[in-house]
Structure formats: structure tokens, C-alpha cells
Design a protein around this motif. Structure first.
Motif, mmCIF file in Angstrom:
data_model
loop_
_atom_site.group_PDB
_atom_site.id
_atom_site.type_symbol
_atom_site.label_atom_id
_atom_site.label_comp_id
_atom_site.label_asym_id
_atom_site.label_seq_id
_atom_site.Cartn_x
_atom_site.Cartn_y
_atom_site.Cartn_z
ATOM 1 N N LEU A 337 0.591 -1.275 0.214
ATOM 2 C CA LEU A 337 0.067 0.208 0.143
ATOM 3 C C LEU A 337 1.127 1.283 -0.268
ATOM 4 N N SER A 338 1.888 0.810 0.622
ATOM 5 C CA SER A 338 2.735 2.413 0.338
ATOM 6 C C SER A 338 3.293 2.823 -0.402
ATOM 7 N N LEU A 339 3.761 1.854 -1.175
ATOM 8 C CA LEU A 339 4.434 1.889 -2.551
ATOM 9 C C LEU A 339 2.605 2.352 -3.560
ATOM 10 N N SER A 340 1.881 1.532 -3.297
ATOM 11 C CA SER A 340 0.867 2.385 -4.546
ATOM 12 C C SER A 340 0.530 3.885 -4.673
ATOM 13 N N LYS A 341 0.522 4.312 -3.229
ATOM 14 C CA LYS A 341 0.495 5.680 -3.329
ATOM 15 C C LYS A 341 1.259 6.505 -4.236
ATOM 16 N N GLY A 342 2.508 5.756 -4.141
ATOM 17 C CA GLY A 342 3.414 7.066 -5.326
ATOM 18 C C GLY A 342 3.227 7.078 -6.503
ATOM 19 N N LEU A 343 1.967 5.833 -7.066
ATOM 20 C CA LEU A 343 1.881 6.095 -8.553
ATOM 21 C C LEU A 343 0.587 7.662 -8.735
ATOM 22 N N ASN A 344 1.513 8.023 -9.336
ATOM 23 C CA ASN A 344 0.832 9.713 -9.421
ATOM 24 C C ASN A 344 0.019 9.898 -11.021
ATOM 25 N N ILE A 345 0.830 9.213 -11.778
ATOM 26 C CA ILE A 345 0.127 9.212 -12.822
ATOM 27 C C ILE A 345 0.552 7.514 -14.138
ATOM 28 N N VAL A 346 -0.395 7.632 -14.756
ATOM 29 C CA VAL A 346 -0.489 5.628 -14.798
ATOM 30 C C VAL A 346 -1.182 5.469 -16.127
ATOM 31 N N LYS A 347 -0.440 5.619 -17.243
ATOM 32 C CA LYS A 347 -0.764 5.647 -18.217
ATOM 33 C C LYS A 347 -1.829 6.641 -19.403
ATOM 34 N N GLY A 348 -1.358 7.076 -19.096
ATOM 35 C CA GLY A 348 -2.068 8.642 -19.489
ATOM 36 C C GLY A 348 -3.181 9.693 -17.918
ATOM 37 N N GLU A 349 -3.256 8.721 -17.013
ATOM 38 C CA GLU A 349 -4.457 9.505 -16.069
ATOM 39 C C GLU A 349 -4.263 9.035 -14.849
ATOM 40 N N ILE A 350 -3.710 10.425 -14.295
ATOM 41 C CA ILE A 350 -3.941 11.078 -13.294
ATOM 42 C C ILE A 350 -4.712 10.103 -11.662
ATOM 43 N N MET A 351 -3.429 9.228 -11.156
ATOM 44 C CA MET A 351 -3.683 8.733 -10.425
ATOM 45 C C MET A 351 -4.177 9.438 -8.718
ATOM 46 N N TYR A 352 -3.731 10.443 -8.174
ATOM 47 C CA TYR A 352 -2.710 10.937 -6.887
ATOM 48 C C TYR A 352 -3.616 11.959 -6.820
ATOM 49 N N LYS A 353 -4.708 12.023 -5.978
ATOM 50 C CA LYS A 353 -5.810 12.784 -5.797
ATOM 51 C C LYS A 353 -5.633 14.343 -5.844
ATOM 52 N N GLU A 354 -4.563 14.366 -5.463
ATOM 53 C CA GLU A 354 -3.834 16.214 -4.810
ATOM 54 C C GLU A 354 -3.652 16.572 -6.222
ATOM 55 N N LEU A 355 -3.255 15.527 -7.179
ATOM 56 C CA LEU A 355 -3.159 16.261 -8.510
ATOM 57 C C LEU A 355 -4.425 16.512 -9.126
ATOM 58 N N GLU A 356 -5.334 16.054 -9.021
ATOM 59 C CA GLU A 356 -7.114 16.435 -9.692
ATOM 60 C C GLU A 356 -6.663 17.901 -10.091
ATOM 61 N N GLY A 357 -7.463 18.741 -10.614
ATOM 62 C CA GLY A 357 -7.555 19.774 -11.087
ATOM 63 C C GLY A 357 -6.258 20.641 -10.780
ATOM 64 N N ILE A 358 -4.883 20.247 -10.495
ATOM 65 C CA ILE A 358 -4.546 21.301 -10.247
ATOM 66 C C ILE A 358 -4.229 22.491 -10.883
ATOM 67 N N PHE A 359 -4.226 21.612 -12.209
ATOM 68 C CA PHE A 359 -4.076 22.433 -13.301
ATOM 69 C C PHE A 359 -4.903 22.928 -13.868
ATOM 70 N N GLY A 360 -6.486 22.937 -13.469
ATOM 71 C CA GLY A 360 -7.532 23.002 -14.580
ATOM 72 C C GLY A 360 -7.630 21.487 -15.470
#
Length: 360
Positions: A337-360
Motif C-alpha cells: 500500500l505504501s508503494l501504491s501511494k507513489g502512483l501519480n500518473i499511470v498510462k495517461g491518467e492522474i491517479m494521485y487525488k491531490e493532483l486532480e484539477g490542480i492545473f485545471g
């Protein structure tokens, strides 16, 4: 798995993604490690050191990217590297996406698997892969701040520790996390008067328990910050929002309240900075002055001490690199689970919720 370690090409970045000791652990598990020639020299590790533990030396960065299933780096890819990153390729490094829209868009476009060191999070909620670099940066913040307080560099002309008969300098630290505590230790060790601020009383109680009596704690608010900046010589910003942009705790108008030659060191610059007047600088040109206030905002501070930093980083990343190499990214993240939280962008999709919408 085929793992590639390219040479870092960010300005004055001398760290490397892995030590020879780390490479040895991979090759003895029958993984193939490609490393770009001279990639480790800035950190004191040479091609022969890597060859002796089974690495294959490649001449160019293009070869490293093209032959590798996983790229292990230190800093985020820069524009020259964007086209080298392949679809489905794992890129394991510090990304700090919140501070760069071009990087975020480029990694979405690449359809690679972006796993960010800085958002890997353990069961206690700490960030094990960010911690060692935060420790280095916190300590360096005082070291650099003390230097830039010197008059030839437009500082106030203050010796941070003072001398008999002359009061020591005053250091204000915003944030009582890893950066803040390490900065406080260094400043206190020099004999400076230190005030550390946070909105987390639990952290302030911890600081009060573990640091010397001449380190004082204060609850952070705009009012209290405005009061303290008038009398402090060195102000260090060490505030972290996991994966998101740092809050602007010192605004442009506050600079007018500071004494000429005050030094600001923004360790949060990777996450956009916690001073409104922050703009990323380099080791080549580290400072700028606004309203007679010296700003030091180098975005890769630990890169100035690469031997220490590279070893400290490999100490914590190696276990995760081995897991990714042994299992592949999907099974590795399913099992950890610790490593899975490192997933930020996977195959063109944003996975890390804090990044969602940050650049519109």
C-alpha cells in the motif's frame, strides 16, 4: 527486469539514482542494470565501480531510456527527456508534479507509469523516500542561510552564532516537520536563537521535548508570522502539503516589514514554495533580492552534497526498486500500500487525488 539509470541533466545536479551497492543487489537477483557513462562521478562513484557489480555501461541517455523497462532517477525529467520516455515504462523518481504543469502534461502524454518518491507513504503517514532528502535540505538551509547573511552577498552581516559580547542571530523556521526539525538542530548547534512555528501542537510538543531550551516554539498564524519576521535574520520555509502546492505563508507585502539583508530560504520550492516571492533558482545562480531581502530558492539543494545524498537516497529506495523489479509495478503496488501511494500518473491518467484539477 531491465533497469536504467541515466545521468542527471538538471542544472548542477550531481546525484545519481543508485549507488554501486544498490546495483549489486539488483544484478545478483538476475536483473539487468544499464547506467549511463559517468552518471555516478559527481557522487564519487565511477564506471568501473558499477561494472564490477555487473552493470552495463551505455554511452548515451537515449540508449538508457530505449533499452530499459524501468528508469530510476533522482530529479524529475526535464524537457530534453520527455520524448525519451516510452509508453508503459516505469519512471521512479522525485516528480513534484504540483510545481510543474509542463511536466505533468508531458507525463500524461507519454502514457508511462510515474511513481513519485515524494508521495510513497508508510502506515504512520510519514514519507520514507522524501525523509532523507528533507533531512539533508533542512540542515543545508541553515548552512546556506548563514553564508548568505554575510555582507558581501548583501546579507545583514550577521554571524549566526554570535561571539562573546554579541548576541547570536535569530532564525525563524516555518514548519515543524522533518525539514524544520533538522534546520532547528543545525541552527541551535551554531548557537543561534531559534523559533520554530507550526499549526500542529503535537509536533510543537515533540520539538519542545527533543530540542535544546534555546529553541522556542510558536503556534503559526498570519499575525504571529508578521510579528516575528520583523526581528529575525534568517527565515526558513519548510512547509509540506503531501503531493500538493505549499501554502504561501509569507506574502510580498511582508517583505517591507523585514530588515534589509534578511535572508529567506525556501525549502518548499519543489512544491511551488511557501513564500509568494519564491521562484526556483539553481546552484549556479542561487539567490535574488526583492525589497532588500535575499531569497535562496534552489530547487535541488541536496544536489550540492551528492555523495551524502546519493547514499542516503539509495538506503531508502532500494527495497522498493527491488520489489518493482521482482514483481512488476502492478503486483508490487497491489502487495504494498505504501508503494501504491507513489502512483501519480499511470498510462495517461492522474491517479494521485491531490493532483486532480490542480492545473485545471
Amino acid at each position: 527486469m531491465k533497469i536504467g539509470i541515466p545521468k542527471e541533466i538538471k542544472n548542477n545536479e550531481s546525484r545519481v539514482g543508485m549507488t554501486p551497492a544498490g546495483v549489486f543487489e539488483l544484478t545478483k537477483k538476475n536483473h539487468t542494470v544499464f547506467i549511463q557513462t559517468t552518471a555516478g562521478e559527481g557522487s564519487g562513484f565511477f564506471d568501473k565501480d558499477y561494472q564490477e557489480v555487473g552493470a552495463i555501461i551505455l554511452a548515451t541517455i537515449e540508449e538508457v531510456y530505449s533499452k530499459s523497462e524501468m528508469i530510476v532517477k533522482v530529479k524529475e525529467p526535464i524537457a530534453l527527456e520527455y520524448p525519451l520516455i516510452k509508453e508503459n515504462q516505469i519512471v521512479f523518481t522525485y516528480f513534484h508534479f504540483a510545481s510543474s504543469e509542463p511536466l505533468t502534461k508531458a507525463m500524461i502524454k507519454s502514457k508511462s507509469v510515474c511513481i513519485a518518491y515524494e508521495t510513497v507513504e508508510d502506515e504512520e503517514g510519514t514519507l520514507p523516500l522524501l525523509t532523507p532528502m528533507s533531512e539533508v535540505a533542512g540542515r543545508m538551509a541553515v548552512q546556506q542561510g548563514a553564508k548568505y547573511l554575510e555582507k558581501p552577498i548583501k546579507g545583514r552581516g550577521i554571524l549566526l552564532g554570535g561571539v562573546p559580547g554579541v548576541a547570536p542571530g535569530k532564525v525563524l523556521i516555518l514548519g515543524a516537520g522533518v525539514v524544520g526539525v533538522q534546520a532547528a538542530k543545525m541552527a541551535a548547534g551554531l548557537g543561534a536563537h531559534v523559533t520554530i512555528m507550526d499549526i500542529n501542537m503535537k509536533r510543537l510538543r515533540y520539538v519542545n521535548d527533543v530540542l535544546p531550551n534555546h529553541v522556542t516554539t510558536a503556534f503559526s498564524s498570519e499575525y504571529s508570522i508578521r510579528q516575528l519576521i520583523k526581528t529575525h535574520d534568517l527565515i526558513i520555509g519548510g512547509v509540506l502539503v503531501k503531493g500538493g502546492k505549499a501554502p504561501k505563508l509569507i506574502t510580498r507585502d511582508m517583505l517591507k516589514e523585514m530588515r534589509p539583508g534578511t535572508v529567506l530560504v525556501d525549502v518548499a520550492v519543489d512544491q511551488g514554495g511557501c513564500f509568494e516571492t519564491t521562484k526556483a533558482t539553481t546552484h549556479e545562480d542561487p539567490t535574488y533580492i526583492i525589497n532588500d531581502v535575499v531569497h535562496y530558492c534552489v530547487a535541488n539543494m541536496p544536489g550540492a552534497v551528492p555523495y551524502t545524498s546519493t547514499i542516503a537516497l539509495t538506503n531508502v529506495t532500494l527495497a522498493y526498486i527491488l520489489k518493482l523489479a521482482n514483481l512488476g509495478w502492478e503486483k508490487a503496488c497491489e502487495s504494498d500500500l505504501s508503494l501504491s501511494k507513489g502512483l501519480n500518473i499511470v498510462k495517461g491518467e492522474i491517479m494521485y487525488k491531490e493532483l486532480e484539477g490542480i492545473f485545471g
